[in-house]
Design a protein around this motif. Sequence first.
Motif, PDB file in Angstrom:
ATOM      1  N   GLY A   1       0.809  -1.211   0.000  1.00  0.00           N
ATOM      2  CA  GLY A   1       0.000   0.000   0.000  1.00  0.00           C
ATOM      3  C   GLY A   1       0.839   1.257   0.000  1.00  0.00           C
ATOM      4  O   GLY A   1       0.358   2.324  -0.367  1.00  0.00           O
ATOM      5  N   LYS A   2       2.108   1.158   0.417  1.00  0.00           N
ATOM      6  CA  LYS A   2       2.986   2.317   0.470  1.00  0.00           C
ATOM      7  C   LYS A   2       4.406   1.880   0.166  1.00  0.00           C
ATOM      8  O   LYS A   2       4.723   0.688   0.179  1.00  0.00           O
ATOM      9  N   GLY A   3       5.273   2.847  -0.125  1.00  0.00           N
ATOM     10  CA  GLY A   3       6.659   2.546  -0.413  1.00  0.00           C
ATOM     11  C   GLY A   3       7.474   2.387   0.860  1.00  0.00           C
ATOM     12  O   GLY A   3       7.016   2.686   1.964  1.00  0.00           O
ATOM     13  N   GLY A   4       8.685   1.875   0.705  1.00  0.00           N
ATOM     14  CA  GLY A   4       9.601   1.775   1.827  1.00  0.00           C
ATOM     15  C   GLY A   4       9.413   0.582   2.723  1.00  0.00           C
ATOM     16  O   GLY A   4       9.958   0.546   3.830  1.00  0.00           O
ATOM     17  N   VAL A   5       8.656  -0.421   2.279  1.00  0.00           N
ATOM     18  CA  VAL A   5       8.414  -1.597   3.123  1.00  0.00           C
ATOM     19  C   VAL A   5       9.212  -2.813   2.652  1.00  0.00           C
ATOM     20  O   VAL A   5       9.034  -3.916   3.168  1.00  0.00           O
ATOM     21  N   GLY A   6      10.097  -2.635   1.665  1.00  0.00           N
ATOM     22  CA  GLY A   6      10.913  -3.751   1.192  1.00  0.00           C
ATOM     23  C   GLY A   6      10.225  -4.640   0.191  1.00  0.00           C
ATOM     24  O   GLY A   6      10.561  -5.820   0.065  1.00  0.00           O
ATOM     25  N   LYS A   7       9.301  -4.084  -0.570  1.00  0.00           N
ATOM     26  CA  LYS A   7       8.516  -4.872  -1.521  1.00  0.00           C
ATOM     27  C   LYS A   7       9.384  -5.490  -2.614  1.00  0.00           C
ATOM     28  O   LYS A   7       9.263  -6.681  -2.924  1.00  0.00           O
ATOM     29  N   SER A   8      10.275  -4.691  -3.208  1.00  0.00           N
ATOM     30  CA  SER A   8      11.082  -5.196  -4.321  1.00  0.00           C
ATOM     31  C   SER A   8      12.065  -6.257  -3.853  1.00  0.00           C
ATOM     32  O   SER A   8      12.271  -7.274  -4.537  1.00  0.00           O
ATOM     33  N   THR A   9      12.696  -6.050  -2.703  1.00  0.00           N
ATOM     34  CA  THR A   9      13.597  -7.062  -2.153  1.00  0.00           C
ATOM     35  C   THR A   9      12.841  -8.360  -1.899  1.00  0.00           C
ATOM     36  O   THR A   9      13.330  -9.457  -2.181  1.00  0.00           O
ATOM     37  N   THR A  10      11.621  -8.232  -1.369  1.00  0.00           N
ATOM     38  CA  THR A  10      10.807  -9.425  -1.102  1.00  0.00           C
ATOM     39  C   THR A  10      10.396 -10.103  -2.398  1.00  0.00           C
ATOM     40  O   THR A  10      10.428 -11.339  -2.506  1.00  0.00           O
ATOM     41  N   ALA A  11      10.011  -9.321  -3.411  1.00  0.00           N
ATOM     42  CA  ALA A  11       9.581  -9.901  -4.688  1.00  0.00           C
ATOM     43  C   ALA A  11      10.711 -10.707  -5.319  1.00  0.00           C
ATOM     44  O   ALA A  11      10.499 -11.835  -5.801  1.00  0.00           O
ATOM     45  N   LEU A  12      11.925 -10.153  -5.323  1.00  0.00           N
ATOM     46  CA  LEU A  12      13.061 -10.845  -5.924  1.00  0.00           C
ATOM     47  C   LEU A  12      13.398 -12.125  -5.165  1.00  0.00           C
ATOM     48  O   LEU A  12      13.571 -13.196  -5.762  1.00  0.00           O
ATOM     49  N   ASN A  13      13.473 -12.039  -3.843  1.00  0.00           N
ATOM     50  CA  ASN A  13      13.829 -13.228  -3.065  1.00  0.00           C
ATOM     51  C   ASN A  13      12.703 -14.265  -3.059  1.00  0.00           C
ATOM     52  O   ASN A  13      12.963 -15.467  -2.979  1.00  0.00           O
ATOM     53  N   LEU A  14      11.454 -13.814  -3.153  1.00  0.00           N
ATOM     54  CA  LEU A  14      10.339 -14.746  -3.304  1.00  0.00           C
ATOM     55  C   LEU A  14      10.467 -15.498  -4.630  1.00  0.00           C
ATOM     56  O   LEU A  14      10.263 -16.721  -4.688  1.00  0.00           O
ATOM     57  N   ALA A  15      10.787 -14.769  -5.707  1.00  0.00           N
ATOM     58  CA  ALA A  15      10.971 -15.410  -7.010  1.00  0.00           C
ATOM     59  C   ALA A  15      12.085 -16.455  -6.936  1.00  0.00           C
ATOM     60  O   ALA A  15      11.962 -17.556  -7.489  1.00  0.00           O
ATOM     61  N   LEU A  16      13.159 -16.135  -6.223  1.00  0.00           N
ATOM     62  CA  LEU A  16      14.256 -17.089  -6.069  1.00  0.00           C
ATOM     63  C   LEU A  16      13.833 -18.286  -5.207  1.00  0.00           C
ATOM     64  O   LEU A  16      14.242 -19.426  -5.461  1.00  0.00           O
TER      65      LEU A  16
ATOM     66  N   TYR B   1       7.944   4.110 -11.654  1.00  0.00           N
ATOM     67  CA  TYR B   1       8.546   5.345 -11.146  1.00  0.00           C
ATOM     68  C   TYR B   1       9.814   5.091 -10.331  1.00  0.00           C
ATOM     69  O   TYR B   1      10.640   5.991 -10.197  1.00  0.00           O
ATOM     70  N   GLY B   2       9.983   3.893  -9.807  1.00  0.00           N
ATOM     71  CA  GLY B   2      11.171   3.614  -8.992  1.00  0.00           C
ATOM     72  C   GLY B   2      11.648   2.200  -9.171  1.00  0.00           C
ATOM     73  O   GLY B   2      11.641   1.400  -8.220  1.00  0.00           O
ATOM     74  N   PRO B   3      12.084   1.811 -10.392  1.00  0.00           N
ATOM     75  CA  PRO B   3      12.519   0.424 -10.614  1.00  0.00           C
ATOM     76  C   PRO B   3      13.765   0.096  -9.803  1.00  0.00           C
ATOM     77  O   PRO B   3      14.798   0.758  -9.933  1.00  0.00           O
ATOM     78  N   SER B   4      13.678  -0.937  -8.975  1.00  0.00           N
ATOM     79  CA  SER B   4      14.779  -1.313  -8.081  1.00  0.00           C
ATOM     80  C   SER B   4      15.506  -2.566  -8.526  1.00  0.00           C
ATOM     81  O   SER B   4      16.623  -2.829  -8.084  1.00  0.00           O
ATOM     82  N   VAL B   5      14.889  -3.366  -9.384  1.00  0.00           N
ATOM     83  CA  VAL B   5      15.452  -4.666  -9.735  1.00  0.00           C
ATOM     84  C   VAL B   5      16.827  -4.568 -10.395  1.00  0.00           C
ATOM     85  O   VAL B   5      17.688  -5.417 -10.123  1.00  0.00           O
ATOM     86  N   PRO B   6      17.109  -3.575 -11.256  1.00  0.00           N
ATOM     87  CA  PRO B   6      18.468  -3.503 -11.800  1.00  0.00           C
ATOM     88  C   PRO B   6      19.531  -3.419 -10.706  1.00  0.00           C
ATOM     89  O   PRO B   6      20.571  -4.084 -10.784  1.00  0.00           O
ATOM     90  N   ARG B   7      19.295  -2.620  -9.671  1.00  0.00           N
ATOM     91  CA  ARG B   7      20.255  -2.514  -8.580  1.00  0.00           C
ATOM     92  C   ARG B   7      20.275  -3.806  -7.746  1.00  0.00           C
ATOM     93  O   ARG B   7      21.335  -4.282  -7.342  1.00  0.00           O
ATOM     94  N   LEU B   8      19.118  -4.380  -7.483  1.00  0.00           N
ATOM     95  CA  LEU B   8      19.041  -5.571  -6.636  1.00  0.00           C
ATOM     96  C   LEU B   8      19.678  -6.796  -7.282  1.00  0.00           C
ATOM     97  O   LEU B   8      20.098  -7.720  -6.584  1.00  0.00           O
TER      98      LEU B   8
ATOM     99  N   MET C   1       5.079  -4.753  -8.237  1.00  0.00           N
ATOM    100  CA  MET C   1       4.208  -3.631  -8.561  1.00  0.00           C
ATOM    101  C   MET C   1       4.691  -2.332  -7.917  1.00  0.00           C
ATOM    102  O   MET C   1       5.388  -2.361  -6.899  1.00  0.00           O
ATOM    103  N   PRO C   2       4.305  -1.180  -8.483  1.00  0.00           N
ATOM    104  CA  PRO C   2       4.549   0.074  -7.773  1.00  0.00           C
ATOM    105  C   PRO C   2       3.723   0.099  -6.489  1.00  0.00           C
ATOM    106  O   PRO C   2       2.694  -0.583  -6.400  1.00  0.00           O
ATOM    107  N   PRO C   3       4.147   0.852  -5.492  1.00  0.00           N
ATOM    108  CA  PRO C   3       3.318   0.965  -4.282  1.00  0.00           C
ATOM    109  C   PRO C   3       2.029   1.718  -4.577  1.00  0.00           C
ATOM    110  O   PRO C   3       1.964   2.503  -5.514  1.00  0.00           O
ATOM    111  N   GLY C   4       1.009   1.444  -3.797  1.00  0.00           N
ATOM    112  CA  GLY C   4      -0.248   2.170  -3.944  1.00  0.00           C
ATOM    113  C   GLY C   4      -1.306   1.365  -4.659  1.00  0.00           C
ATOM    114  O   GLY C   4      -1.199   0.149  -4.852  1.00  0.00           O
TER     115      GLY C   4
ATOM    116  N   ILE D   1      -2.438   0.218   7.605  1.00  0.00           N
ATOM    117  CA  ILE D   1      -3.566   0.965   7.035  1.00  0.00           C
ATOM    118  C   ILE D   1      -3.488   0.945   5.522  1.00  0.00           C
ATOM    119  O   ILE D   1      -4.475   0.707   4.818  1.00  0.00           O
ATOM    120  N   ASP D   2      -2.275   1.199   4.988  1.00  0.00           N
ATOM    121  CA  ASP D   2      -2.106   1.197   3.534  1.00  0.00           C
ATOM    122  C   ASP D   2      -2.193  -0.205   2.965  1.00  0.00           C
ATOM    123  O   ASP D   2      -2.667  -0.395   1.837  1.00  0.00           O
TER     124      ASP D   2
END
Length: 380
Positions: free
Chosen positions: A136-151, A168-175, A243-246, A275-276
């Motif tokens: 629901g919001k950014g900053g909760v570690g969604k991308s890190t979780t998505a990548l490690n879940l995929a693994l 708006y904030g692609p993190s996977v290239p860095r991760l 997914m993007p947050p929100g 809440i989010d």
Amino acid sequence: MSVTQQQVLDALAKVASPRGVALTNANVLSEITANDGKVFFSINVDAAEARAWESARAQAEAAVRAIPGVSVAMIALTAERKPGTAAAPPPPPQPHRHAHGVQPVSAHRPPQSPSSPMSRQAEIPGVAAVIAVASGKGGVGKSTTALNLALGLRDLGLRVGLLDADIYGPSVPRLTGIHEKPKLNDDRKMIPIERFGLSIMSIGFLVEEETAMIWRGPMVMSAITQMLRDVAWGTLDILVVDMPPGTGDAQLTLAQNVPLKGAVIISTPQDLSLIDARRGLAMFKKVNVPVLGIVENMSYFQCPHCGTRSDIFGHGGARHEAERLGVPFLGEIPLHMSIRTTSDSGKPVVASEPDGPHAAIYREIGTKVRDQLQGVNPAT
């Protein structure tokens, strides 16, 4: 070879609008972005004429792709309805194609009336199940979780792809430590980059890391659609979508374009994040996407020196929320230095420390997700 805005305009001048005038003289083009072989713009028309303009959009895309040096062209058809006009009926639903591999939750496919936006859904050829990882919001570690879940799902013997749809904030290239650009096959589809046994695609592979993605909703929707449809995914059991947050255009575009088999909601324990998370969960339920469960990230901190555990953000909030809402609780992921450092270095913890305790947590979450998709009720 650098592609200029003028080259794009020259190509579009040869494309006729439905009224017979050149596209560049039809007063329908948005600002054109041309950078490093990638071209983005939209064609803005009245909704009542949208169907007539689809052919012009396709011709415009073909003309831009034919420019030497163009590697990617994302062209959106934006339609706004004038007050008092009726909506045009959507195209007929696509036939359901059986896919092998992991099967959907009870072969989930909600009834679709011709007037439903979900009637545009069509499966991705070769992909058995598409799941969204959302927050629901950014900053909760969604991308890190998505990548490690995929693994984690990969470690269960599944063929897994990862799509970074966080426009708006692609993190996977860095991760993942991926810096190369995807290539095109003979059908002009992008070939996913293989890393850690995953097929990976990200909008971040197409733009520079510091480029500001100042896109309106139609461009976001067009980009996500192309990342789903214009990528040669091959044969996959599961495509994990970060997914993007929100709860905005990106989430609705995904739900309307492909029959999502489920969504995983990422939250931290504190009330503000929960809440989010509730909003995200409610959004997926509203569009008839099964919620596979909630993950509590940054659940607790355990000192690597003394072993003392500290519940920095509180503890157990996501588990209690899952129980309250009647959805599975998938697991707790601690706030730990090794998860952070391996993510920052482009070597995710499940790949770099496969025998460690954190990899085991992600694999356990992956097992519950797999079981949900196969119709097995995991213990909550």
